[in-house]
Enzyme design. Sequence first.
Site, PDB file in Angstrom:
ATOM      1  N   ASP A 178       0.815  -1.227   0.000  1.00 24.63           N
ATOM      2  CA  ASP A 178       0.000   0.000   0.000  1.00 24.63           C
ATOM      3  C   ASP A 178       0.846   1.273   0.000  1.00 24.63           C
ATOM      4  O   ASP A 178       0.303   2.375   0.113  1.00 24.63           O
ATOM      5  CB  ASP A 178      -0.913   0.028   1.233  1.00 24.63           C
ATOM      6  CG  ASP A 178      -2.252  -0.690   1.006  1.00 24.63           C
ATOM      7  OD1 ASP A 178      -2.701  -0.765  -0.150  1.00 24.63           O
ATOM      8  OD2 ASP A 178      -2.841  -1.147   2.005  1.00 24.63           O
ATOM      9  N   HIS A 198     -11.400   7.087   5.031  1.00 22.95           N
ATOM     10  CA  HIS A 198     -10.463   8.217   5.160  1.00 22.95           C
ATOM     11  C   HIS A 198     -11.215   9.470   4.721  1.00 22.95           C
ATOM     12  O   HIS A 198     -12.010   9.413   3.774  1.00 22.95           O
ATOM     13  CB  HIS A 198      -9.273   8.061   4.203  1.00 22.95           C
ATOM     14  CG  HIS A 198      -8.113   7.275   4.727  1.00 22.95           C
ATOM     15  ND1 HIS A 198      -7.374   6.448   3.903  1.00 22.95           N
ATOM     16  CD2 HIS A 198      -7.529   7.222   5.954  1.00 22.95           C
ATOM     17  CE1 HIS A 198      -6.393   5.900   4.616  1.00 22.95           C
ATOM     18  NE2 HIS A 198      -6.458   6.347   5.852  1.00 22.95           N
ATOM     19  N   CYS A 206      -5.026   9.737  -2.942  1.00 19.77           N
ATOM     20  CA  CYS A 206      -4.251   8.792  -2.112  1.00 19.77           C
ATOM     21  C   CYS A 206      -2.818   8.643  -2.618  1.00 19.77           C
ATOM     22  O   CYS A 206      -1.914   8.383  -1.830  1.00 19.77           O
ATOM     23  CB  CYS A 206      -4.898   7.416  -2.123  1.00 19.77           C
ATOM     24  SG  CYS A 206      -6.555   7.357  -1.471  1.00 19.77           S
TER      25      CYS A 206
HETATM   26  N1  ARG Z   1      -5.359   0.105   1.137  1.00 15.10           N
HETATM   27  C1  ARG Z   1      -5.046   1.368   1.726  1.00 15.10           C
HETATM   28  C2  ARG Z   1      -5.567   1.430   3.140  1.00 15.10           C
HETATM   29  O1  ARG Z   1      -6.614   0.923   3.403  1.00 15.10           O
HETATM   30  C3  ARG Z   1      -5.604   2.466   0.895  1.00 15.10           C
HETATM   31  C4  ARG Z   1      -5.202   3.824   1.369  1.00 15.10           C
HETATM   32  C5  ARG Z   1      -5.807   4.920   0.555  1.00 15.10           C
HETATM   33  N2  ARG Z   1      -5.273   6.164   0.895  1.00 15.10           N
HETATM   34  C6  ARG Z   1      -5.984   7.274   1.135  1.00 15.10           C
HETATM   35  N3  ARG Z   1      -5.340   8.384   1.301  1.00 15.10           N
HETATM   36  N4  ARG Z   1      -7.263   7.247   1.242  1.00 15.10           N
HETATM   37  O2  ARG Z   1      -4.941   1.978   4.012  1.00 15.10           O
END
Ligand code: ARG
Length: 278
Positions: free
Chosen positions: A73, A173, A267
């Site tokens: 990630d 988020h 992201c």
């Molecule tokens: N798979 C990652 C997580 O769940 C995705 C993060 C996405 N990043 C963001 N800034 N929304 O942490």
Amino acid sequence: MSQSQAPRKATPRHYLMCRPTFFDVTYAINPWMNPEKPVDTDLAIEQWDGLRRLYLEYGHTVDLIDPVEGLPDMVFSANGATVVDDRVLVARFHHAERAAEAPAYHEWFTRRGYPEVHSAEYVNEAEGDYMVVGDTILAGTGFRTDPRAHAELEKALGLPVVTLNLVDPRYYHLDTALAVLSDTEVMYYPAAFSPESLATLRELYPDAIPVDEEDAEVFGLNAVSDGLRVFLPETATGLAAQLRSRGFEPVGVDLSELLKAGGSVKCCTLEIRHWTAA
Ligand code: ARG
């Protein structure tokens, strides 16, 4: 829809990105992730590189942090740190799977000579939950960032923080539910917020662009604005039209592979905000 057409002006931005060399979906820490579903890492790299080249074409600066094997990630660099006036607050991740990303960001900023690089005491997923709007920071909580981290943020970066509670696990988020368009304007998906937080947003931003579910669920709010252009998932077509009517130039991007991990344009983009004399 608002008729106000403030003249839009792009300003050159400085971004930090991380090539998805080791991108994969091997665990599920948000409802979008399904480790059973195959991931095409080469396609992810190609799509990510398309976003990087777009930023460069539009005159922005893109720095890169080296990806680390075993951290699939890490491409989501927005989660690495929050930077205001060259002061850096490094993330502390909620999930063990991502914990080792924080020291990599700490090292990157330290090596570059940033004068203040703070380690965090409380869990905060940086620009995933922290959005700088002019001289205020909107701070999400509910799924990842610890609410106690908000006071820590205020102290480390010296800006007032407004807490917003997220209530829908699909919008885990803040940057999946709200995007910053300019120093005074935002757009958001109302159903992602608690009633109190919604009231706060309505009071602070009465002219905000309301985003509907169709655009929110394709990650339309996971967008980056340079003041004129708004880089967003190309599938968020209704939102693109709303942006155009407000004088912005939507730029559609295809990051479908990265969406399998629950992330898109914003992201993948950490903004480095430099100190400028007022
Ligand atoms: N798979 C990652 C997580 O769940 C995705 C993060 C996405 N990043 C963001 N800034 N929304 O942490």
